[in-house]
Scaffold this motif. Structure first.
Motif, PDB file in Angstrom:
ATOM      1  N   GLU A  79      -1.068 -13.861  -2.235  1.00  0.00           N
ATOM      2  CA  GLU A  79      -1.344 -12.702  -3.083  1.00  0.00           C
ATOM      3  C   GLU A  79      -2.320 -11.744  -2.399  1.00  0.00           C
ATOM      4  O   GLU A  79      -2.121 -10.522  -2.415  1.00  0.00           O
ATOM      5  CB  GLU A  79      -1.918 -13.164  -4.419  1.00  0.00           C
ATOM      6  CG  GLU A  79      -2.121 -12.045  -5.414  1.00  0.00           C
ATOM      7  CD  GLU A  79      -2.629 -12.562  -6.751  1.00  0.00           C
ATOM      8  OE1 GLU A  79      -3.492 -11.880  -7.333  1.00  0.00           O
ATOM      9  OE2 GLU A  79      -2.182 -13.630  -7.201  1.00  0.00           O
ATOM     10  N   THR A  80      -3.351 -12.287  -1.785  1.00  0.00           N
ATOM     11  CA  THR A  80      -4.319 -11.445  -1.074  1.00  0.00           C
ATOM     12  C   THR A  80      -3.648 -10.708   0.079  1.00  0.00           C
ATOM     13  O   THR A  80      -3.885  -9.513   0.286  1.00  0.00           O
ATOM     14  CB  THR A  80      -5.491 -12.300  -0.546  1.00  0.00           C
ATOM     15  OG1 THR A  80      -6.099 -12.976  -1.652  1.00  0.00           O
ATOM     16  CG2 THR A  80      -6.528 -11.455   0.170  1.00  0.00           C
ATOM     17  N   LYS A  99      -0.420  -9.981   0.362  1.00  0.00           N
ATOM     18  CA  LYS A  99       0.519  -8.995  -0.184  1.00  0.00           C
ATOM     19  C   LYS A  99      -0.214  -7.786  -0.736  1.00  0.00           C
ATOM     20  O   LYS A  99       0.233  -6.647  -0.566  1.00  0.00           O
ATOM     21  CB  LYS A  99       1.402  -9.629  -1.248  1.00  0.00           C
ATOM     22  CG  LYS A  99       2.438 -10.563  -0.657  1.00  0.00           C
ATOM     23  CD  LYS A  99       3.291 -11.226  -1.715  1.00  0.00           C
ATOM     24  CE  LYS A  99       4.268 -12.186  -1.063  1.00  0.00           C
ATOM     25  NZ  LYS A  99       5.078 -12.915  -2.045  1.00  0.00           N
ATOM     26  N   ASP A 100      -1.362  -7.998  -1.388  1.00  0.00           N
ATOM     27  CA  ASP A 100      -2.166  -6.879  -1.896  1.00  0.00           C
ATOM     28  C   ASP A 100      -2.618  -5.967  -0.759  1.00  0.00           C
ATOM     29  O   ASP A 100      -2.798  -4.762  -0.943  1.00  0.00           O
ATOM     30  CB  ASP A 100      -3.387  -7.380  -2.665  1.00  0.00           C
ATOM     31  CG  ASP A 100      -3.035  -7.970  -4.025  1.00  0.00           C
ATOM     32  OD1 ASP A 100      -1.885  -7.782  -4.496  1.00  0.00           O
ATOM     33  OD2 ASP A 100      -3.909  -8.635  -4.614  1.00  0.00           O
TER      34      ASP A 100
END
Length: 113
Positions: free
Chosen positions: A35-36, A38-39
């Protein structure tokens, strides 16, 4: 030449550094790491990250622990070992040097126009 392939190779080249940096403050499980990334617009899929985490663990840079989850099966949390912290410090220095060098080259190119 395929620009997407070149962009993917550039991201792949810094992926280990990014993962170690994500883990410098606290242990995280794979979904949090993904998630980090992709962010930050680092296009990474699970099939890429699991072998990389295993390689970093086998190199002694990461360790892991299992933790029970309230919403499913236990989660594997990854964290930096002492060796991993030292390795990350070296990469920080190398990244600063590389970024400065690239900026000098690319800024010199734009100022000559």
């Amino acid at each position: 030449m395929n620009i997407e392939n070149t962009k993917a190779q550039m991201r792949k080249g810094v992926l280990e550094y990014c993962i170690l940096s994500i883990l410098q403050e606290e242990d995280k499980y794979t979904s949090e790491i993904l998630e980090t990334l992709k962010d930050a617009k680092m296009l990474v899929v699970e099939g890429t990250i699991y072998p990389l985490l295993t390689r970093l663990k086998n190199a002694g840079l990461l360790n892991y622990r299992w933790e029970e989850s309230t919403s499913g099966p236990p989660r594997k949390y990854y964290g930096l070992t002492e060796t991993g912290k030292l390795f990350l410090k070296e990469l920080d220095s190398t990244w600063d040097e590389l970024r400065n060098a690239v900026n000098l080259v690319t800024n010199a190119k734009t100022t000559k126009k």
